[in-house]
Design an enzyme around this catalytic site. Structure first.
Site, mmCIF file in Angstrom:
data_model
loop_
_atom_site.group_PDB
_atom_site.id
_atom_site.type_symbol
_atom_site.label_atom_id
_atom_site.label_comp_id
_atom_site.label_asym_id
_atom_site.label_seq_id
_atom_site.Cartn_x
_atom_site.Cartn_y
_atom_site.Cartn_z
ATOM 1 C CD GLN A 40 -3.168 0.304 2.198
ATOM 2 O OE1 GLN A 40 -3.144 -0.836 2.638
ATOM 3 N NE2 GLN A 40 -4.059 1.177 2.579
ATOM 4 C CD GLN A 59 1.842 -8.965 6.116
ATOM 5 O OE1 GLN A 59 0.807 -8.344 5.987
ATOM 6 N NE2 GLN A 59 2.526 -9.431 5.078
ATOM 7 C CG HIS A 91 1.979 -4.102 9.437
ATOM 8 N ND1 HIS A 91 1.797 -5.416 9.066
ATOM 9 C CD2 HIS A 91 1.872 -3.373 8.301
ATOM 10 C CE1 HIS A 91 1.599 -5.472 7.756
ATOM 11 N NE2 HIS A 91 1.635 -4.248 7.266
ATOM 12 N NE ARG A 111 -2.908 -8.130 4.643
ATOM 13 C CZ ARG A 111 -2.235 -7.022 4.433
ATOM 14 N NH1 ARG A 111 -2.690 -6.144 3.547
ATOM 15 N NH2 ARG A 111 -1.114 -6.763 5.096
ATOM 16 C CB SER A 118 2.645 -4.642 4.013
ATOM 17 O OG SER A 118 1.395 -4.598 4.647
ATOM 18 C CG LEU A 119 -1.164 -5.514 -0.835
ATOM 19 C CD1 LEU A 119 -2.386 -6.385 -0.761
ATOM 20 C CD2 LEU A 119 -1.472 -4.186 -1.473
#
Length: 296
Positions: free
Chosen positions: A10, A248, A199, A113, A88-89
């Site tokens: 992102q 995560q 996170h 998600r 991340s993503l």
């Protein structure tokens, strides 16, 4: 020496993203239309014609970056990753690239998600901040002290590269931590324009929803190791991959440590696949000898 493929998260989105792929490739067009169907709205229209503001909505951003990244990867002739990672993503894009997840399964998980994270953001006013030029240990120490004093959450969330760390927590705790970090010598401690404390433990409400979705999704044996954010090491076991994907949401993105582990395991060339060039820049800050390029 090994060729690593890495995928952004992102923040890499931009208006018009993916439009060229749609116009120039029948295969890309098919995947975009499939995504529109899976998501239940025309994400392609928002990607191609939408504003910055529309693209910033978490439930749009995450599938948009994933979609662009996977289509860009599938456009590379005879791409054979020897190791993969995603920020991340981006970890979901990486898992399509190494065959762990099908395109459709990964897209569904990304959508679930994103929506779950959006809902978690609405529970507690929260945010993130970038901290520059302060040792990781000092950042962690200040976060722990603020958490203890206020009873609120603030944690180190993204270890992006040496001297660049992102913290995450309640608005109040992040603001207090930023002031203390500047006093401790940080070059900058700047609150970011994000919807919530990604996170961090504040994402816990989203975890159960994602866990259920992951547990009911078919994961395949990967063709090469994925270096996952929360453990920063090579993972090949399907069950371990699932566990780390769930962790995560509330755990830190250890990008610096993941890249260092890839290099230690023989990674020498890094190809960033997807919108933007953020990861190429971070990798060079982690190791200036690394060979980087990008496919967008």
């Amino acid at each position: 020496m090994k060729h690593a493929f890495v995928f952004p998260g992102q923040g890499s989105q931009f208006p018009g993203m993916g439009k060229e792929h749609y116009a120039n490739s029948a295969f890309a067009k098919k995947l975009f239309e499939q995504a529109n169907e899976v998501l239940g709205f025309r994400i392609s229209d928002i990607m191609f014609e939408g504003t910055d503001e529309q693209l910033k909505q978490t439930n749009v951003t995450q599938p948009a970056v994933f979609l662009h990244s996977v289509i860009a990867f599938k456009s590379i002739e005879s791409a054979r990753p020897e190791m993969v990672a995603g920020h991340s993503l981006g970890e979901f894009s990486a898992l399509v690239a190494n065959g762990t997840l099908s395109f459709e399964s990964a897209l569904q998980l990304v959508s679930i998600r994103a929506q779950a994270m959006q809902k978690a953001c609405e529970v507690t006013p929260s945010t993130m901040a970038a901290v520059l030029a302060l040792a990781d240990e000092k950042v962690e120490e200040i976060c722990a002290a603020v958490t203890e004093e206020t009873g609120e959450v603030v944690v180190a969330a993204n270890y992006n590269c040496p001297g660049q760390l992102v913290i995450s927590g309640t608005v109040n705790a992040v603001n207090i931590a930023c002031e203390r970090m500047k006093a401790a010598g940080a070059k900058r401690a700047l609150v970011l324009p994000v919807g919530g404390a990604f996170h961090s433990p504040l994402m816990a409400p989203a975890r159960e929803e994602l866990r259920q979705a992951i547990e009911s999704t078919n994961f395949h044996t990967p063709t090469c190791a994925v270096y996952q954010n929360v453990v920063a090491k090579a993972v090949m076991d399907k069950e371990e991959i699932k566990h780390n994907l769930i962790e995560q949401l509330t755990g830190a993105v250890r990008w610096t440590q993941s890249v260092q582990a890839m290099i230690a395991d023989g990674g020498s060339k890094f190809t960033e696949v997807g919108p933007g060039k953020v990861l190429q820049g971070l990798i060079l800050k982690i190791n200036k000898e690394a060979q980087v390029d990008g496919v967008s």
